[in-house]
Design an enzyme around this catalytic site. Structure first.
Site, PDB file in Angstrom:
ATOM      1  N   GLU A  63      -5.435   1.458   4.098  1.00  0.00           N
ATOM      2  CA  GLU A  63      -6.638   1.072   3.365  1.00  0.00           C
ATOM      3  C   GLU A  63      -7.446   0.022   4.130  1.00  0.00           C
ATOM      4  O   GLU A  63      -6.880  -0.836   4.809  1.00  0.00           O
ATOM      5  CB  GLU A  63      -6.248   0.466   2.012  1.00  0.00           C
ATOM      6  CG  GLU A  63      -5.491   1.428   1.143  1.00  0.00           C
ATOM      7  CD  GLU A  63      -4.752   0.761  -0.018  1.00  0.00           C
ATOM      8  OE1 GLU A  63      -4.644   1.393  -1.061  1.00  0.00           O
ATOM      9  OE2 GLU A  63      -4.295  -0.384   0.130  1.00  0.00           O
ATOM     10  N   ASP A 234      -0.064   0.413  -7.549  1.00  0.00           N
ATOM     11  CA  ASP A 234      -1.324   0.054  -6.892  1.00  0.00           C
ATOM     12  C   ASP A 234      -1.909   1.193  -6.079  1.00  0.00           C
ATOM     13  O   ASP A 234      -2.623   0.978  -5.116  1.00  0.00           O
ATOM     14  CB  ASP A 234      -1.121  -1.206  -6.022  1.00  0.00           C
ATOM     15  CG  ASP A 234      -0.092  -0.990  -4.913  1.00  0.00           C
ATOM     16  OD1 ASP A 234       0.554   0.074  -4.893  1.00  0.00           O
ATOM     17  OD2 ASP A 234       0.068  -1.872  -4.059  1.00  0.00           O
TER      18      ASP A 234
HETATM   19  P1  NAD Z   1       9.577  -3.565  -0.832  1.00  0.00           P
HETATM   20  O1  NAD Z   1       9.750  -2.140  -0.408  1.00  0.00           O
HETATM   21  O2  NAD Z   1       9.930  -4.644   0.127  1.00  0.00           O
HETATM   22  O3  NAD Z   1      10.396  -3.829  -2.184  1.00  0.00           O
HETATM   23  C1  NAD Z   1      10.345  -2.973  -3.283  1.00  0.00           C
HETATM   24  C2  NAD Z   1      11.660  -3.094  -4.033  1.00  0.00           C
HETATM   25  O4  NAD Z   1      11.538  -2.324  -5.263  1.00  0.00           O
HETATM   26  C3  NAD Z   1      12.870  -2.542  -3.276  1.00  0.00           C
HETATM   27  O5  NAD Z   1      13.838  -3.553  -3.130  1.00  0.00           O
HETATM   28  C4  NAD Z   1      13.354  -1.383  -4.146  1.00  0.00           C
HETATM   29  O6  NAD Z   1      14.760  -1.226  -4.131  1.00  0.00           O
HETATM   30  C5  NAD Z   1      12.846  -1.805  -5.526  1.00  0.00           C
HETATM   31  N1  NAD Z   1      12.730  -0.728  -6.513  1.00  0.00           N
HETATM   32  C6  NAD Z   1      12.230   0.521  -6.351  1.00  0.00           C
HETATM   33  N2  NAD Z   1      12.300   1.215  -7.515  1.00  0.00           N
HETATM   34  C7  NAD Z   1      12.847   0.361  -8.439  1.00  0.00           C
HETATM   35  C8  NAD Z   1      13.168   0.477  -9.815  1.00  0.00           C
HETATM   36  N3  NAD Z   1      12.961   1.621 -10.476  1.00  0.00           N
HETATM   37  N4  NAD Z   1      13.714  -0.606 -10.458  1.00  0.00           N
HETATM   38  C9  NAD Z   1      13.929  -1.768  -9.789  1.00  0.00           C
HETATM   39  N5  NAD Z   1      13.662  -1.930  -8.465  1.00  0.00           N
HETATM   40  C10 NAD Z   1      13.124  -0.877  -7.801  1.00  0.00           C
HETATM   41  O7  NAD Z   1       8.042  -3.693  -1.285  1.00  0.00           O
HETATM   42  P2  NAD Z   1       7.166  -5.024  -1.489  1.00  0.00           P
HETATM   43  O8  NAD Z   1       6.472  -5.384  -0.233  1.00  0.00           O
HETATM   44  O9  NAD Z   1       7.987  -6.040  -2.210  1.00  0.00           O
HETATM   45  O10 NAD Z   1       6.047  -4.432  -2.459  1.00  0.00           O
HETATM   46  C11 NAD Z   1       6.384  -4.032  -3.772  1.00  0.00           C
HETATM   47  C12 NAD Z   1       5.220  -3.291  -4.368  1.00  0.00           C
HETATM   48  O11 NAD Z   1       4.109  -4.199  -4.540  1.00  0.00           O
HETATM   49  C13 NAD Z   1       4.686  -2.160  -3.485  1.00  0.00           C
HETATM   50  O12 NAD Z   1       4.447  -1.039  -4.300  1.00  0.00           O
HETATM   51  C14 NAD Z   1       3.382  -2.693  -2.931  1.00  0.00           C
HETATM   52  O13 NAD Z   1       2.448  -1.671  -2.660  1.00  0.00           O
HETATM   53  C15 NAD Z   1       2.929  -3.589  -4.054  1.00  0.00           C
HETATM   54  N6  NAD Z   1       2.016  -4.666  -3.656  1.00  0.00           N
HETATM   55  C16 NAD Z   1       0.986  -4.943  -4.498  1.00  0.00           C
HETATM   56  C17 NAD Z   1       0.106  -5.957  -4.180  1.00  0.00           C
HETATM   57  C18 NAD Z   1      -0.997  -6.293  -5.129  1.00  0.00           C
HETATM   58  O14 NAD Z   1      -1.908  -7.040  -4.776  1.00  0.00           O
HETATM   59  N7  NAD Z   1      -0.945  -5.813  -6.355  1.00  0.00           N
HETATM   60  C19 NAD Z   1       0.258  -6.671  -2.985  1.00  0.00           C
HETATM   61  C20 NAD Z   1       1.350  -6.388  -2.158  1.00  0.00           C
HETATM   62  C21 NAD Z   1       2.225  -5.372  -2.502  1.00  0.00           C
END
Ligand code: NAD
Length: 347
Positions: A63, A234
């Site tokens: 993005e 997101d």
């Molecule tokens: P990451 O991959 O480091 O961590 C995600 C975690 O979620 C993993 O440890 C995984 O095991 C866990 N997980 C997956 N499904 C699950 C479930 N059903 N129950 C419990 N845990 C579960 O990712 P990250 O960098 O921590 O990002 C997390 C999310 O946040 C991503 O989807 C990312 O796109 C989003 N994000 C959003 C913003 C925002 O501004 N809203 C900013 C950054 C990241």
């Protein structure tokens, strides 16, 4: 030929960003970012706004997130690839740029993987401070990946929580998060289900990564009076919150046109009422109106938060050594003699 100083662009590497965070202190930096974000949310109408430009693939999304306040222009490049983690790669990586609108020249290029984690956490905590019950002391942190420690520490520094209850489907992620938070003054409880994590919590953060319509919080799990900080849903086809909870609660978003496509509200009718958070911060709209209300921040991350973070870094690196001067712009003595500059370089 040496480039002139005006043509050198400060570049903040990952190493420099880590040094800057340690120099300022993580809690102070989270608070500082929240202040810059609040300032920009309060002058929301002075920004160019557009939903981010997304290039989707089966594996993830890449993005571009641009905005401008008329004086300064900024953009972030960011990806989201949930399958990366299993391959030893980050789910989210980013870099960004600020430029001077008057001449179009870049004034900052910086890593934004760490900065995104900090700005997302600062935004979550700023919104929780605005909407969560004033007595909120405990947060459930569901999804214990890369964002989770930053989310927890920002909620402590800005929204005043003292206790986090961690849960992840992968116990190794929870163990990592608990270990990283062990040296802080947060009380940490390891939980073995999402249901257990939300027991006694007033703030429920979902920060999971799965390119699917997931339901991390089901309707029967969520009682009255909580604040939900939904971070992970997101992208189109990527959600975390059961639609029934969204219908029971009051929903707050960053920028409606983008969140309708990407947020948890993609599961609702397009005319379902939602409030943009800047409207609450400027007093145009109400935030929480009762102790029993469920407030939901359907966060997707918006360009203005990155712009605020870039402004913060531009201001804070002044007078420090936390950047490289980057020879990014061609700078011939005669601006029309670009070719001559190339020819002279050969000799
Ligand atoms: P990451 O991959 O480091 O961590 C995600 C975690 O979620 C993993 O440890 C995984 O095991 C866990 N997980 C997956 N499904 C699950 C479930 N059903 N129950 C419990 N845990 C579960 O990712 P990250 O960098 O921590 O990002 C997390 C999310 O946040 C991503 O989807 C990312 O796109 C989003 N994000 C959003 C913003 C925002 O501004 N809203 C900013 C950054 C990241």
């Amino acid at each position: 030929m040496q480039p002139s100083d005006t043509a050198l662009v400060p570049f903040v590497s990952v190493d420099h960003m880590m040094q800057l965070i340690h120099y300022i202190g993580l809690s102070d930096m989270l608070r500082g970012l929240a202040e810059y974000i609040a300032e920009d949310f309060k002058r929301w109408e002075s920004f160019d706004k557009t939903p981010r430009v997304a290039s989707h693939s089966a594996e993830g999304v890449i993005e571009l997130m641009p905005t401008s306040d008329g004086e300064t222009y900024g953009f972030k490049y960011v990806n989201g690839h949930p399958k990366n983690m299993a391959e030893g790669l980050q789910t989210v990586t980013a870099f960004g740029l600020l430029a001077d609108v008057s001449n179009g020249y870049p004034v900052l290029l910086t890593e934004m993987t760490l900065l995104t984690a900090l700005r997302t956490a600062a935004t979550s905590a700023l919104v929780a401070k605005t909407l969560a019950p004033k007595s909120a002391a405990t947060m459930a942190m569901i999804g214990n990946g890369a964002q989770s420690e930053f989310q927890s520490l920002a909620m402590q520094a800005i929204a005043g929580i003292t206790h986090v209850r961690l849960y992840d489907i992968d116990p190794a992620a929870t163990a990592k998060c608990a270990k990283n938070l062990a040296g802080t003054s947060l009380t940490v409880t390891i939980c073995h289900s999402a249901e257990e994590a939300i027991e006694g919590a007033q703030i429920l953060t979902t920060c999971t990564a799965d390119k699917a319509y997931a339901t991390i919080l089901t309707d029967n799990m969520v009682g009255a009076g909580v604040h939900i900080n939904a971070i992970g849903g997101d992208c189109p086809g990527k959600t975390e919150i059961a639609p029934a909870i969204l219908r029971r609660g009051e929903i707050f978003v960053e920028y409606r046109p983008q969140t309708r496509i990407e947020g948890d509200i993609q599961q609702l009718n397009p005319d379902h009422p939602v409030t943009e958070i800047w409207e609450v911060m400027t007093g145009r709209a109400k935030g929480r109106t009762s102790d029993k209300q469920i407030t939901i921040f359907d966060s997707v991350g918006f360009a203005i938060e990155d712009f605020s973070a870039l402004r913060f870094v531009r201001d804070k690196i002044k007078g420090t050594e936390f950047f490289h001067p980057l020879d990014l712009l061609a700078d011939p003595d005669d601006p029309r003699d670009l070719f001559g500059m190339l020819t002279r370089a050969e000799s």
